[in-house]
Design a protein around this motif. Structure first.
Motif, PDB file in Angstrom:
ATOM      1  N   HIS A 180       0.819  -1.219   0.000  1.00 41.56           N
ATOM      2  CA  HIS A 180       0.000   0.000   0.000  1.00 41.56           C
ATOM      3  C   HIS A 180       0.850   1.265   0.000  1.00 41.56           C
ATOM      4  CE1 HIS A 180      -3.590  -2.441   0.650  1.00 41.56           C
ATOM      5  NE2 HIS A 180      -2.904  -3.092   1.577  1.00 41.56           N
ATOM      6  N   ASN A 181       1.685   1.379  -1.010  1.00 38.66           N
ATOM      7  CA  ASN A 181       2.566   2.544  -1.125  1.00 38.66           C
ATOM      8  C   ASN A 181       2.401   3.300  -2.439  1.00 38.66           C
ATOM      9  OD1 ASN A 181       4.369   3.258   1.120  1.00 38.66           O
ATOM     10  ND2 ASN A 181       4.982   1.107   1.031  1.00 38.66           N
ATOM     11  N   ASP A 182       1.370   2.964  -3.229  1.00 45.39           N
ATOM     12  CA  ASP A 182       1.080   3.689  -4.480  1.00 45.39           C
ATOM     13  C   ASP A 182       2.296   3.730  -5.409  1.00 45.39           C
ATOM     14  OD1 ASP A 182      -1.479   4.388  -3.400  1.00 45.39           O
ATOM     15  OD2 ASP A 182      -0.540   6.020  -2.307  1.00 45.39           O
ATOM     16  N   MET A 183       3.007   2.610  -5.520  1.00 42.49           N
ATOM     17  CA  MET A 183       4.233   2.611  -6.311  1.00 42.49           C
ATOM     18  C   MET A 183       3.990   2.556  -7.818  1.00 42.49           C
ATOM     19  SD  MET A 183       6.979   0.485  -3.989  1.00 42.49           S
ATOM     20  CE  MET A 183       6.052  -1.045  -3.819  1.00 42.49           C
ATOM     21  N   GLY A 184       2.876   1.946  -8.263  1.00 35.04           N
ATOM     22  CA  GLY A 184       2.502   1.997  -9.662  1.00 35.04           C
ATOM     23  C   GLY A 184       3.216   1.028 -10.581  1.00 35.04           C
ATOM     24  N   ALA A 185       2.850   1.111 -11.873  1.00 34.83           N
ATOM     25  CA  ALA A 185       3.260   0.121 -12.870  1.00 34.83           C
ATOM     26  C   ALA A 185       4.760   0.099 -13.124  1.00 34.83           C
ATOM     27  CB  ALA A 185       2.513   0.382 -14.177  1.00 34.83           C
ATOM     28  N   THR A 186       5.386   1.265 -13.229  1.00 34.53           N
ATOM     29  CA  THR A 186       6.819   1.310 -13.548  1.00 34.53           C
ATOM     30  C   THR A 186       7.643   0.646 -12.453  1.00 34.53           C
ATOM     31  OG1 THR A 186       6.436   3.414 -14.685  1.00 34.53           O
ATOM     32  CG2 THR A 186       8.711   2.826 -14.220  1.00 34.53           C
ATOM     33  N   ALA A 187       7.292   0.921 -11.216  1.00 33.50           N
ATOM     34  CA  ALA A 187       7.990   0.286 -10.092  1.00 33.50           C
ATOM     35  C   ALA A 187       7.755  -1.221 -10.111  1.00 33.50           C
ATOM     36  CB  ALA A 187       7.529   0.885  -8.773  1.00 33.50           C
ATOM     37  N   GLY A 188       6.542  -1.635 -10.465  1.00 35.96           N
ATOM     38  CA  GLY A 188       6.243  -3.060 -10.541  1.00 35.96           C
ATOM     39  C   GLY A 188       7.128  -3.776 -11.538  1.00 35.96           C
ATOM     40  N   LEU A 189       7.346  -3.162 -12.696  1.00 37.10           N
ATOM     41  CA  LEU A 189       8.251  -3.731 -13.699  1.00 37.10           C
ATOM     42  C   LEU A 189       9.678  -3.841 -13.151  1.00 37.10           C
ATOM     43  CD1 LEU A 189       6.979  -1.817 -16.852  1.00 37.10           C
ATOM     44  CD2 LEU A 189       6.974  -4.299 -16.569  1.00 37.10           C
ATOM     45  N   ALA A 190      10.084  -2.812 -12.414  1.00 41.28           N
ATOM     46  CA  ALA A 190      11.432  -2.811 -11.847  1.00 41.28           C
ATOM     47  C   ALA A 190      11.606  -3.924 -10.814  1.00 41.28           C
ATOM     48  CB  ALA A 190      11.717  -1.445 -11.213  1.00 41.28           C
ATOM     49  N   PHE A 191      10.566  -4.194 -10.032  1.00 43.61           N
ATOM     50  CA  PHE A 191      10.648  -5.290  -9.064  1.00 43.61           C
ATOM     51  C   PHE A 191      10.766  -6.631  -9.789  1.00 43.61           C
ATOM     52  CE2 PHE A 191       9.068  -2.305  -5.819  1.00 43.61           C
ATOM     53  CZ  PHE A 191       9.906  -2.645  -4.764  1.00 43.61           C
ATOM     54  N   GLY A 192      10.054  -6.775 -10.893  1.00 45.14           N
ATOM     55  CA  GLY A 192      10.176  -8.001 -11.670  1.00 45.14           C
ATOM     56  C   GLY A 192      11.605  -8.217 -12.144  1.00 45.14           C
ATOM     57  N   LYS A 193      12.229  -7.157 -12.634  1.00 46.95           N
ATOM     58  CA  LYS A 193      13.625  -7.242 -13.097  1.00 46.95           C
ATOM     59  C   LYS A 193      14.566  -7.579 -11.936  1.00 46.95           C
ATOM     60  CE  LYS A 193      17.158  -4.335 -15.346  1.00 46.95           C
ATOM     61  NZ  LYS A 193      18.044  -4.139 -14.198  1.00 46.95           N
ATOM     62  N   ALA A 194      14.352  -6.928 -10.785  1.00 48.36           N
ATOM     63  CA  ALA A 194      15.237  -7.132  -9.635  1.00 48.36           C
ATOM     64  C   ALA A 194      15.169  -8.560  -9.111  1.00 48.36           C
ATOM     65  CB  ALA A 194      14.885  -6.144  -8.530  1.00 48.36           C
ATOM     66  N   LEU A 195      13.990  -9.155  -9.145  1.00 45.82           N
ATOM     67  CA  LEU A 195      13.826 -10.506  -8.610  1.00 45.82           C
ATOM     68  C   LEU A 195      14.560 -11.557  -9.434  1.00 45.82           C
ATOM     69  CD1 LEU A 195      10.067 -10.537  -7.494  1.00 45.82           C
ATOM     70  CD2 LEU A 195      12.089 -10.628  -6.027  1.00 45.82           C
ATOM     71  N   LYS A 196      14.878 -11.227 -10.665  1.00 42.98           N
ATOM     72  CA  LYS A 196      15.628 -12.174 -11.499  1.00 42.98           C
ATOM     73  C   LYS A 196      17.061 -12.359 -11.002  1.00 42.98           C
ATOM     74  CE  LYS A 196      13.150 -11.572 -15.874  1.00 42.98           C
ATOM     75  NZ  LYS A 196      13.253 -11.151 -17.298  1.00 42.98           N
ATOM     76  N   SER A 197      17.604 -11.298 -10.400  1.00 39.59           N
ATOM     77  CA  SER A 197      19.020 -11.357 -10.009  1.00 39.59           C
ATOM     78  C   SER A 197      19.247 -11.454  -8.505  1.00 39.59           C
ATOM     79  CB  SER A 197      19.753 -10.121 -10.544  1.00 39.59           C
ATOM     80  OG  SER A 197      19.153  -8.927 -10.043  1.00 39.59           O
ATOM     81  N   ASN A 198      18.206 -11.162  -7.700  1.00 43.10           N
ATOM     82  CA  ASN A 198      18.413 -11.203  -6.244  1.00 43.10           C
ATOM     83  C   ASN A 198      18.436 -12.643  -5.746  1.00 43.10           C
ATOM     84  OD1 ASN A 198      17.488 -11.277  -3.308  1.00 43.10           O
ATOM     85  ND2 ASN A 198      17.852  -9.096  -3.596  1.00 43.10           N
ATOM     86  N   PRO A 199      19.526 -13.061  -5.090  1.00 44.67           N
ATOM     87  CA  PRO A 199      19.649 -14.466  -4.692  1.00 44.67           C
ATOM     88  C   PRO A 199      19.302 -14.769  -3.229  1.00 44.67           C
ATOM     89  CG  PRO A 199      21.782 -13.424  -4.563  1.00 44.67           C
ATOM     90  CD  PRO A 199      20.800 -12.338  -4.905  1.00 44.67           C
ATOM     91  N   VAL A 200      18.890 -13.729  -2.452  1.00 43.21           N
ATOM     92  CA  VAL A 200      18.743 -13.962  -1.012  1.00 43.21           C
ATOM     93  C   VAL A 200      17.376 -13.605  -0.431  1.00 43.21           C
ATOM     94  CG1 VAL A 200      21.210 -13.715  -0.545  1.00 43.21           C
ATOM     95  CG2 VAL A 200      19.724 -11.696  -0.474  1.00 43.21           C
ATOM     96  N   LEU A 201      16.630 -12.694  -1.058  1.00 45.39           N
ATOM     97  CA  LEU A 201      15.342 -12.259  -0.492  1.00 45.39           C
ATOM     98  C   LEU A 201      14.367 -13.434  -0.406  1.00 45.39           C
ATOM     99  CD1 LEU A 201      14.077  -9.434   0.375  1.00 45.39           C
ATOM    100  CD2 LEU A 201      12.798  -9.587  -1.778  1.00 45.39           C
ATOM    101  N   THR A 202      13.809 -13.663   0.777  1.00 45.85           N
ATOM    102  CA  THR A 202      12.898 -14.797   0.960  1.00 45.85           C
ATOM    103  C   THR A 202      11.438 -14.382   1.064  1.00 45.85           C
ATOM    104  OG1 THR A 202      13.158 -14.718   3.369  1.00 45.85           O
ATOM    105  CG2 THR A 202      14.677 -16.144   2.144  1.00 45.85           C
ATOM    106  N   THR A 203      11.165 -13.143   1.535  1.00 43.85           N
ATOM    107  CA  THR A 203       9.788 -12.702   1.726  1.00 43.85           C
ATOM    108  C   THR A 203       9.606 -11.299   1.157  1.00 43.85           C
ATOM    109  OG1 THR A 203       9.554 -14.008   3.745  1.00 43.85           O
ATOM    110  CG2 THR A 203       7.970 -12.244   3.414  1.00 43.85           C
ATOM    111  N   LEU A 204       8.597 -11.122   0.285  1.00 45.86           N
ATOM    112  CA  LEU A 204       8.349  -9.825  -0.343  1.00 45.86           C
ATOM    113  C   LEU A 204       6.846  -9.537  -0.339  1.00 45.86           C
ATOM    114  CD1 LEU A 204       9.397  -7.371  -1.917  1.00 45.86           C
ATOM    115  CD2 LEU A 204       9.200  -8.726  -4.011  1.00 45.86           C
ATOM    116  N   ASN A 205       6.476  -8.414   0.268  1.00 51.94           N
ATOM    117  CA  ASN A 205       5.082  -7.990   0.321  1.00 51.94           C
ATOM    118  C   ASN A 205       4.923  -6.717  -0.502  1.00 51.94           C
ATOM    119  OD1 ASN A 205       2.488  -7.191   0.868  1.00 51.94           O
ATOM    120  ND2 ASN A 205       2.673  -7.262   3.091  1.00 51.94           N
ATOM    121  N   LEU A 206       4.214  -6.833  -1.634  1.00 57.91           N
ATOM    122  CA  LEU A 206       3.975  -5.712  -2.534  1.00 57.91           C
ATOM    123  C   LEU A 206       2.477  -5.476  -2.710  1.00 57.91           C
ATOM    124  CD1 LEU A 206       6.660  -6.574  -5.248  1.00 57.91           C
ATOM    125  CD2 LEU A 206       6.822  -4.818  -3.484  1.00 57.91           C
ATOM    126  N   CYS A 207       1.684  -5.888  -1.750  1.00 64.48           N
ATOM    127  CA  CYS A 207       0.225  -5.800  -1.819  1.00 64.48           C
ATOM    128  C   CYS A 207      -0.247  -4.354  -2.022  1.00 64.48           C
ATOM    129  CB  CYS A 207      -0.353  -6.369  -0.516  1.00 64.48           C
ATOM    130  SG  CYS A 207      -2.113  -6.069  -0.276  1.00 64.48           S
TER     131      CYS A 207
END
Length: 600
Positions: free
Chosen positions: A260-287
């Motif tokens: 609930h941070n009003d991050m929008g579509a562009t940020a959502g795309l960026a999170f998709g890209k970041a998750l491809k390379s991040n090897p350690v994050l176990t829990t992500l809440n983007l609701c």
């Protein structure tokens, strides 16, 4: 006149809050090593006695008095406890500002306390300043929860400054304090130098975009923080992009919550890209960030290669048909165990794709697909998955228009040896599905929670469910609100309650039960020692039932929540219930509308 002179004084008497605590037993408790009063409305009188007794205690190591409503005087009495006890939890006790300052002052000299939880006490700005000063002197405290404490921005700045020199605190919760942006910026600077904090919660402070960007920049270089929660801070798109960039370079952070941070579509795309390379994050809440379908596609693609993420919350993000890409990833992903896609309008095709993916997935433990209109065909695919999966324990399919697929899901439940929680509310399931779930209750020994609210299964199916419930030895929660089961089924369920020893929560609201059925349920509660929560709301039960329930409350020592609204119980029943509450020691919540001359 009756309501003013009887009900209100009864609610205000100290004895009203003496819940589940025999004050004569308090001295004996003081010789133990652990005292847990969480969830018990101890009240001021018993709270004062416990506080005084603690002055001479030398054995207690753990004290948890969460949600105990002891009030400020008891909080002051508890101050002495800090001199001897290393772990204390004051979560939601209502100790107030004066006691909050006293507790903080005690911590300046205490060298044993490790954990302090004072969440939700509204200790106020003056106490916040004392806590800040305490943090410059105390060298033992490792965990501090000051969430929802009404600290004010001046105290927030002081705490941030104090932590620059503190080398012991590892976990800090400052959520829901409505700090101004200056506090957020101060915390961002703090994270540049602090070498001990590993857990930080700053949620619900509404800091805004500038703070979001500043903290994101700090997180890129911070090498200590493992858990960061920053929900509901209105950071917007640019700060959202910056947070996504954090995941590209920070390979320390394990848990990140940005809902609930009003991050929008562009940020959502960026999170998709970041998750491809991040090897350690176990829990992500983007609701609740309005990502849209393109971001959903990007995140789905990332899940095909990401082998670290175990929990992902994407609820309320308008993902739509992009959920099909996520479904495709679930066919090969073997690490994701918890997935929330609630309220994304994924519709039938994507719903079917997820169902098909689950048929081969043996990793998923909890899946939330509520409010997605996936329809009957997707429901049947999910039913097939339930027959094959040995891992799924939690499934929410509420508000999906499943219709006739309810029968297939019920039959699949008999094959599942893992599912413990199933929510099928608001699905137009109907009579046949009601009969099918009645059979499930009679044979399934795994399911613990079943929600069939708002499904109009009808009287005959209601009777069948009562019969199944009589044989069931595992179900602890059953929702039948708005199920149109009628009076006969209500009578049958009431009879079951006399011998059922596992059910702890039952919702029979809005079922046109009749007073006779409700009286049977009330009679069963006199001896039932397991049911803790009961909904009988919107059944037009009348005064006799209200008076019968009042009598039950005089002797029942198990019920903690009772919902009676819209039943026209009447003023006399209202008075009787209020009087019963003076001696009842377990009821924590009651909701009721007491009618007189048809006016609420």
């Amino acid at each position: 006149i009756k309501l003013e002179t009887v009900v209100v004084p009864a609610l205000l008497r100290p004895s009203f809050l003496l819940v589940n605590m025999d004050v004569s037993s308090i001295p004996a408790l003081m010789s133990s090593t652990e005292l847990n009063l969480v969830g018990k409305l101890v009240g001021p009188e018993a709270g004062l006695m416990i506080g005084k007794a603690l002055k001479s205690n030398t054995t207690l190591t753990v004290l948890n008095i969460g949600v105990s409503r002891m009030g400020p005087e008891a909080g002051l009495a508890f101050e002495e406890a800090f001199k001897n006890n290393p772990t204390l939890n004051f979560r939601v006790t209502g100790v107030g500002s004066k006691a909050g300052r006293a507790i903080a002052e005690a911590l300046k000299i205490n060298q044993a306390l490790l954990t302090l939880n004072i969440y939700g006490n509204g200790v106020g700005p003056a106490s916040g300043l004392v806590f800040a000063d305490m943090l410059t002197k105390n060298r033992t405290l490792t965990t501090l929860d000051l969430g929802r404490s009404d600290l004010g921005s001046q105290a927030g700045l002081a705490i941030a400054d104090a932590l620059r020199g503190n080398q012991t605190l590892t976990s800090l919760d400052l959520s829901d304090n409505r700090f101004n942006p200056d506090v957020g910026l101060a915390v961002a600077d703090l994270l540049k130098v602090n070498q001990t904090l590993t857990i930080l919660n700053l949620s619900k402070n509404y800091f805004g975009p500038e703070v979001g960007e500043a903290i994101a920049q700090t997180l890129k270089t911070n090498k200590k923080l493992l858990t960061f929660k920053f929900d509901r801070n209105r950071i917007g798109s640019q700060a959202g992009l910056a947070m996504a960039d954090v995941l590209e370079v920070n390979h320390i952070l394990r848990i990140l919550s940005l809902s609930h941070n009003d991050m929008g579509a562009t940020a959502g795309l960026a999170f998709g890209k970041a998750l491809k390379s991040n090897p350690v994050l176990t829990t992500l809440n983007l609701c609740g960030n309005q990502f849209g379908s393109d971001a959903g596609l990007a995140i789905g693609e990332a899940l095909e290669s990401n082998q670290a993420l175990t929990a992902l919350d994407l609820a309320w993000n308008r993902l739509g048909a992009a959920a099909s890409t996520i479904a495709e990833a679930l066919k090969t992903n073997r690490t994701l165990t918890k997935l929330d896609l609630k309220g994304n309008g994924i519709m039938p095709e994507a719903g079917s794709a997820i169902g098909q993916a689950l048929q081969s997935n043996q990793a998923m433990v909890a899946l939330d697909l509520g409010s997605n209109a996936i329809g009957p065909e997707a429901g049947r695919e999910i039913a097939k998955a339930l027959k094959s999966t040995q891992t799924l324990t939690f499934l929410n399919l509420s508000e999906n228009g499943l219709g006739e697929a309810g029968v297939a899901i019920a039959e699949a439940c008999n094959s599942s040896q893992a599912l413990t929680t199933l929510d099928l509310s608001l699905n137009i399931l109907g009579r046949e599905a009601g009969f099918a779930f009645a059979e499930v209750l009679g044979t399934n020994q795994t399911l613990k929670s079943l929600n069939l609210d708002d499904n109009e299964i009808g009287p005959d199916a209601g009777l069948a469910i009562a019969a199944g419930l009589e044989r069931n030895q595992t179900l602890s929660s059953l929702g039948l609100n708005g199920a149109a089961i009628g009076s006969d089924a209500g009578l049958a369920i009431g009879a079951v309650l006399t011998s059922n020893h596992v059910l702890t929560a039952l919702d029979l609201g809005n079922n046109n039960l009749s007073s006779e059925a409700a009286l049977t349920i009330a009679a069963a509660l006199k001896n039932n020692e397991t049911l803790k929560v009961l909904f009988l709301d919107r059944n037009d039960l009348g005064p006799d039932v209200g008076i019968a329930i009042a009598k039950v409350l005089e002797s029942n020592q198990t019920l903690a929540g009772l919902f009676l609204r819209s039943n026209r119980l009447g003023a006399e029943a209202g008075v009787a219930i209020a009087i019963a509450l003076q001696s009842n020691r377990t009821l924590m919540f009651i909701q009721g509308c007491f009618w007189r001359d048809h006016e609420k």
